[in-house]
Design a protein around this motif. Sequence first.
Motif, PDB file in Angstrom:
ATOM      1  N   ASP A 135      -5.274  -2.841  -6.124  1.00 56.84           N
ATOM      2  CA  ASP A 135      -5.642  -1.867  -5.092  1.00 56.84           C
ATOM      3  C   ASP A 135      -5.685  -0.452  -5.669  1.00 56.84           C
ATOM      4  O   ASP A 135      -4.650   0.095  -6.063  1.00 56.84           O
ATOM      5  CB  ASP A 135      -4.622  -1.931  -3.947  1.00 56.84           C
ATOM      6  CG  ASP A 135      -4.998  -0.990  -2.821  1.00 56.84           C
ATOM      7  OD1 ASP A 135      -6.102  -1.130  -2.264  1.00 56.84           O
ATOM      8  OD2 ASP A 135      -4.201  -0.068  -2.522  1.00 56.84           O
ATOM      9  N   HIS A 136      -6.869   0.123  -5.747  1.00 57.96           N
ATOM     10  CA  HIS A 136      -7.035   1.517  -6.197  1.00 57.96           C
ATOM     11  C   HIS A 136      -6.302   1.806  -7.510  1.00 57.96           C
ATOM     12  O   HIS A 136      -5.650   2.847  -7.642  1.00 57.96           O
ATOM     13  CB  HIS A 136      -6.570   2.485  -5.103  1.00 57.96           C
ATOM     14  CG  HIS A 136      -7.523   2.523  -3.936  1.00 57.96           C
ATOM     15  ND1 HIS A 136      -7.682   1.464  -3.074  1.00 57.96           N
ATOM     16  CD2 HIS A 136      -8.369   3.474  -3.515  1.00 57.96           C
ATOM     17  CE1 HIS A 136      -8.582   1.772  -2.155  1.00 57.96           C
ATOM     18  NE2 HIS A 136      -9.033   2.983  -2.397  1.00 57.96           N
ATOM     19  N   ARG A 138      -5.916   3.088 -11.182  1.00 59.36           N
ATOM     20  CA  ARG A 138      -6.632   4.219 -11.766  1.00 59.36           C
ATOM     21  C   ARG A 138      -6.764   4.177 -13.287  1.00 59.36           C
ATOM     22  O   ARG A 138      -7.667   4.758 -13.855  1.00 59.36           O
ATOM     23  CB  ARG A 138      -5.926   5.529 -11.369  1.00 59.36           C
ATOM     24  CG  ARG A 138      -6.131   5.896  -9.916  1.00 59.36           C
ATOM     25  CD  ARG A 138      -7.625   6.008  -9.666  1.00 59.36           C
ATOM     26  NE  ARG A 138      -7.946   5.927  -8.244  1.00 59.36           N
ATOM     27  CZ  ARG A 138      -8.240   6.957  -7.499  1.00 59.36           C
ATOM     28  NH1 ARG A 138      -8.251   8.160  -8.009  1.00 59.36           N
ATOM     29  NH2 ARG A 138      -8.539   6.787  -6.234  1.00 59.36           N
ATOM     30  N   GLY A 162     -11.369  -1.229  -3.505  1.00 56.27           N
ATOM     31  CA  GLY A 162     -11.591   0.197  -3.256  1.00 56.27           C
ATOM     32  C   GLY A 162     -11.963   0.958  -4.508  1.00 56.27           C
ATOM     33  O   GLY A 162     -12.794   0.526  -5.304  1.00 56.27           O
ATOM     34  N   GLU A 163     -11.308   2.113  -4.672  1.00 55.32           N
ATOM     35  CA  GLU A 163     -11.668   3.010  -5.777  1.00 55.32           C
ATOM     36  C   GLU A 163     -10.994   2.620  -7.086  1.00 55.32           C
ATOM     37  O   GLU A 163     -10.545   3.484  -7.841  1.00 55.32           O
ATOM     38  CB  GLU A 163     -11.258   4.446  -5.418  1.00 55.32           C
ATOM     39  CG  GLU A 163     -11.963   5.027  -4.219  1.00 55.32           C
ATOM     40  CD  GLU A 163     -13.471   5.089  -4.419  1.00 55.32           C
ATOM     41  OE1 GLU A 163     -13.896   5.609  -5.448  1.00 55.32           O
ATOM     42  OE2 GLU A 163     -14.196   4.579  -3.546  1.00 55.32           O
ATOM     43  N   THR A 164     -10.882   1.348  -7.342  1.00 55.49           N
ATOM     44  CA  THR A 164     -10.278   0.917  -8.615  1.00 55.49           C
ATOM     45  C   THR A 164     -11.180   1.336  -9.766  1.00 55.49           C
ATOM     46  O   THR A 164     -12.403   1.324  -9.665  1.00 55.49           O
ATOM     47  CB  THR A 164     -10.031  -0.612  -8.580  1.00 55.49           C
ATOM     48  OG1 THR A 164      -8.944  -0.848  -7.688  1.00 55.49           O
ATOM     49  CG2 THR A 164      -9.655  -1.173  -9.950  1.00 55.49           C
ATOM     50  N   ASN A 230      -1.376   0.790  -6.621  1.00 51.64           N
ATOM     51  CA  ASN A 230      -1.764   1.943  -7.450  1.00 51.64           C
ATOM     52  C   ASN A 230      -0.559   2.485  -8.230  1.00 51.64           C
ATOM     53  O   ASN A 230       0.573   2.429  -7.755  1.00 51.64           O
ATOM     54  CB  ASN A 230      -2.342   3.019  -6.511  1.00 51.64           C
ATOM     55  CG  ASN A 230      -2.466   4.356  -7.177  1.00 51.64           C
ATOM     56  OD1 ASN A 230      -1.523   5.141  -7.206  1.00 51.64           O
ATOM     57  ND2 ASN A 230      -3.627   4.629  -7.718  1.00 51.64           N
TER      58      ASN A 230
END
Length: 279
Positions: A135-136, A138, A162-164, A230
């Motif tokens: 999850d997301h 970075r 998502g924004e992974t 995250n």
Amino acid sequence: MSAGGTGRPGAVKKITSFSNPLIKDIKALVGQRKHRQRTGRFVAEGLKLATDALAAGWTIDMLVLGPEALESDAARETAARARARGATILEVSTAVLAAVTRRDNPQMVVGVYEQKFLAPEAVAQDPQGVWVALDHVRDPGNLGTILRTADAVGARGLLLIGETTDPFAVEAVRATMGSIFHVPMTRMSREAFRALVKKWPGTVVGTHLKGSTDYRTIPYARPTLLLMGNEQAGLPDEMAETCTHLARIPQVGQADSLNLAVATAVMLYEIRRDDLSLT
Ligand code: SAM
């Protein structure tokens, strides 16, 4: 761009100029996520990766060979196989190779490959084995290391939520040590993940520093979906609440938490404990 996979052998080009458009294209693939997304391609360094990619049926768009590669039978054979499948072969100087990969000691072979993602529906249609959801996340190094571990334990694949970060970033690909070509990946939103979880027939285990369950006590029913959070924020409540279990890995020292990739490895080896052996 070459037409990888057209059935026609690719071209062979000698390039000495740093400003050659093909070299600029590869540099942009290394440095810019947008360029990778727009073109659906990525860069992976090394002869072994090119050999693995060919064996696994990935499309090689271009193969860049430095002077050392031209002296190597193995590299020339791989280049011939890639070319037969339509890849463009670029013969370049060490300086150009170093500029392309931004490394002082570049690998002698650098490949440009077409990206592959599974359709998210494929997971819901056949939810077997063990899947890892991020999850997301970075850090590309974490993502690549997790992919490598997922490969090592025989996980079915990765869900990038998502924004992974981009799994095809050079740092992520480097950290996979070739596993990028062996572990299927799919991308989905948090909403799509929650919908998948509602129909998941086995265990969905989230990992959380506030989890009340020791990760070694959970009966991991297959298919197992492991959800990791995250690096900074961990798992938000809306994601943690979807899990059938919230696991914690006990800690005794002063560290607040484990590194994400380390925590994933600990979890995966526990989940796969009864399936893995040395024989
Ligand atoms: N500050 C974050 C928090 O409070 O959750 C720390 C996140 S930790 C660096 C990144 C991820 O690694 C967590 O979301 C979790 O998935 C996993 N993780 C790290 N240490 C863990 C532990 N001891 N038990 C369970 N999960 C852990």
